[in-house]
Design a protein around this motif. Structure first.
Motif, short mmCIF file in Angstrom:
data_model
loop_
_atom_site.label_atom_id
_atom_site.label_comp_id
_atom_site.label_asym_id
_atom_site.label_seq_id
_atom_site.Cartn_x
_atom_site.Cartn_y
_atom_site.Cartn_z
N VAL A 100 59.46 52.33 47.71
CA VAL A 100 58.39 51.87 46.80
C VAL A 100 58.60 52.34 45.64
CG1 VAL A 100 56.17 51.72 46.46
CG2 VAL A 100 56.52 51.48 48.87
N ILE A 101 58.60 51.52 44.46
CA ILE A 101 58.97 51.70 43.16
C ILE A 101 57.64 51.32 42.35
CG2 ILE A 101 60.11 51.64 41.02
CD1 ILE A 101 62.66 51.27 42.56
N GLU A 102 56.77 52.29 42.06
CA GLU A 102 55.36 52.06 41.37
C GLU A 102 55.43 51.61 40.00
OE1 GLU A 102 53.09 55.20 42.68
OE2 GLU A 102 52.64 54.54 44.60
N ASP A 103 54.15 50.95 39.43
CA ASP A 103 54.14 50.75 38.07
C ASP A 103 55.20 50.27 37.55
OD1 ASP A 103 51.64 51.68 38.72
OD2 ASP A 103 52.31 53.95 38.38
N LYS A 104 56.06 49.10 37.79
CA LYS A 104 57.04 48.54 37.10
C LYS A 104 56.79 47.10 37.32
CE LYS A 104 60.15 52.54 37.50
NZ LYS A 104 59.96 52.99 35.84
N ASP A 105 56.50 46.16 36.29
CA ASP A 105 56.29 44.90 36.61
C ASP A 105 57.51 43.96 36.59
OD1 ASP A 105 53.63 45.07 36.00
OD2 ASP A 105 53.70 44.83 33.93
N ASN A 106 58.90 44.45 36.54
CA ASN A 106 60.09 43.81 37.03
C ASN A 106 60.48 44.09 38.27
OD1 ASN A 106 60.65 46.30 35.76
ND2 ASN A 106 62.70 45.36 34.78
N VAL A 107 59.86 45.23 38.96
CA VAL A 107 60.31 45.48 40.24
C VAL A 107 59.34 44.93 41.38
CG1 VAL A 107 60.89 47.56 41.92
CG2 VAL A 107 61.38 47.54 39.47
N VAL A 108 59.83 44.55 42.36
CA VAL A 108 59.05 44.28 43.65
C VAL A 108 59.57 45.33 44.73
CG1 VAL A 108 60.41 42.32 44.47
CG2 VAL A 108 58.02 42.50 45.22
N SER A 109 58.68 45.86 45.42
CA SER A 109 58.96 46.80 46.63
C SER A 109 58.78 46.00 48.10
CB SER A 109 58.24 47.99 46.69
OG SER A 109 58.37 48.75 45.42
N ALA A 110 59.63 46.30 49.01
CA ALA A 110 59.86 45.76 50.50
C ALA A 110 59.86 46.76 51.26
CB ALA A 110 60.54 44.35 50.60
N THR A 111 58.93 46.92 52.22
CA THR A 111 59.08 47.98 53.07
C THR A 111 58.66 47.32 54.37
OG1 THR A 111 56.83 48.87 53.19
CG2 THR A 111 58.53 50.00 51.68
N PHE A 112 58.91 48.04 55.68
CA PHE A 112 58.59 47.59 56.88
C PHE A 112 58.29 48.51 57.88
CE2 PHE A 112 62.49 45.59 54.93
CZ PHE A 112 62.42 44.16 55.47
N LYS A 113 57.53 48.00 58.89
CA LYS A 113 56.70 49.12 59.83
C LYS A 113 57.70 49.43 61.06
CE LYS A 113 51.99 48.00 58.66
NZ LYS A 113 50.63 47.95 59.15
N ASP A 114 58.91 50.08 60.76
CA ASP A 114 59.82 50.34 61.58
C ASP A 114 59.31 51.18 62.97
OD1 ASP A 114 62.12 49.30 59.92
OD2 ASP A 114 61.48 51.02 58.62
N ASN A 115 58.28 52.13 62.38
CA ASN A 115 57.71 52.63 63.65
C ASN A 115 57.31 51.92 64.70
OD1 ASN A 115 56.13 52.17 61.35
ND2 ASN A 115 54.72 53.42 62.28
N GLU A 116 56.62 50.79 64.30
CA GLU A 116 56.23 50.11 65.40
C GLU A 116 57.26 49.20 66.34
OE1 GLU A 116 52.15 48.63 63.03
OE2 GLU A 116 53.70 47.03 63.20
#
Length: 368
Positions: free
Chosen positions: A140-156
């Motif tokens: 996750v990269i926060e507070d940047k309008d030209n960046v989208v973050s994608a994460t997954f619930k790998d634990n599930e």
């Protein structure tokens, strides 16, 4: 940063199982067998992935991302190259900054950093290139309008793998081999261990989990040696979350099973269906398979989803997309699971989706 959102991955159900020839070398000049579309290109909507050191033929995380981008490019009849889609492969962590800079200088509009190890490089590049769209996968990269973050619930998904392992082990000893330690692989370890613990309690058994890290996502030799020690110690199922290092885990299991000198051992694959990686011929010359099951992670589907939005001029900059079990963003294959194991997995899946089971994300939160 905008509030995290959950998104379904319909493409995951299709498996994103495009054929991919092994790609050697260290950059996008390496030619894959799939080719590109015959269209004239669209530089204003071009996309490229920058891999971590696993490469696009790691049969895991990076390969899934590349398969997703290829599917996107072909679907829109885009050519492989700077006016369409491509990849830049990293052979060492020291190449991340250079490879991202190369992607920008080559004119790609959307640049995907594949893996949390590229987060710092992507963040810096986003500051320096405000007109380029960046995506970070698994961080996750926060507070940047030209960046989208994608994460997954790998634990599930890993929790389901743990349940499957507990219901399948004959020695009551299972193993986990991680690549590099960090918050992402922590989720795999935590979910797996909790799944084993909960299923063991249901079965009225004591099942131990041997945990080892290779300190690399690109060291098959280390993966093989770690697996050899585990199997020698009585472990009969290993779940690997180690990218290209996992090739060594599979090779050790194949060597043992082909020799027939001991009872069959198994591997649980990661990020994509690794059943083909478990194919082997037993000592009697019969075809067999040692992939018990695989956790699925819609990396390719996420890449395709975001690339589609960018193509429609709807790039979700500043957002954090979360892909989970409830929405089909992660899952577990049927593989070679027994009927009892599959029933246990299905029941556990329903409980996780319903919120009756909250799967830990950190090893220290596991209740063994």
């Amino acid at each position: 940063m905008k509030k995290a959102k959950l998104f379904g991955l319909s493409a995951l159900a299709a498996g994103l199982v495009l054929g991919l020839a092994a790609c050697g070398g260290g950059n996008s000049d390496t030619t894959d067998s799939t080719g590109g579309g015959s269209g004239s290109g669209d530089a204003a909507h071009s996309a490229v992935i920058v891999t971590d050191i696993g490469g696009v033929d790691d049969k895991s995380f990076n390969q899934s991302a590349w398969e997703g981008l290829q599917e996107w490019g072909k679907e829109h009849d885009l050519p492989k190259g700077a006016d369409g889609y491509d990849y830049i492969q990293s052979n060492d962590a020291s190449e991340y900054v250079t490879n991202i800079d190369t992607a920008v200088s080559n004119g790609f509009k959307t640049v995907f950093g594949i893996g949390y190890l590229l987060a710092d490089s992507v963040s810096a590049a986003a500051d320096q290139n405000p007109d380029t769209q960046f995506v970070i996968i698994d961080s996750v990269i926060e507070d940047k309008d030209n960046v989208v973050s994608a994460t997954f619930k790998d634990n599930e998904a890993s929790y389901l793998a743990g349940v499957a392992a507990a219901y399948s082990t004959k020695t009551d000893k299972v193993g986990f081999i991680g690549g590099e330690e960090g918050v992402v692989i922590d989720r795999f370890e935590a979910g797996f261990r909790q799944g084993v613990a909960d299923a063991a309690e249901e079965l009225g058994k004591t099942i131990t989990v041997d945990v080892k890290y290779a300190a690399s996502f690109g060291d098959p030799a280390k993966g093989k040696s770690l697996a050899a020690a585990m199997y020698q110690g009585g472990v009969d199922i290993i779940f690997h979350a180690s990218g290209g290092t996992g090739a060594g885990v599979f090779q050790e299991a194949k060597d043992l099973n082909e020799s027939g000198d001991q009872d069959k051992v198994w591997v649980i694959g990661v990020d994509r269906d690794q059943e083909e990686d478990g194919a082997y011929t037993d000592k009697d010359g019969k075809d067999d398979n040692l992939t018990l099951t695989s956790t699925l992670k819609g990396v390719g589907a996420a890449v395709k989803d975001i690339a589609d939005l960018a193509l429609e001029d709807k790039f979700p900059g500043g957002e954090h997309k979360v892909y989970g079990l409830k929405d089909g963003g992660v899952d577990l294959t049927a593989g070679s699971l027994s009927e009892d194991a599959q029933k246990a997995v299905d029941a556990a899946k329903e409980k996780v989706i319903a919120g009756d089971i909250e799967v830990p994300e950190a090893p220290e939160d596991v209740k063994d």
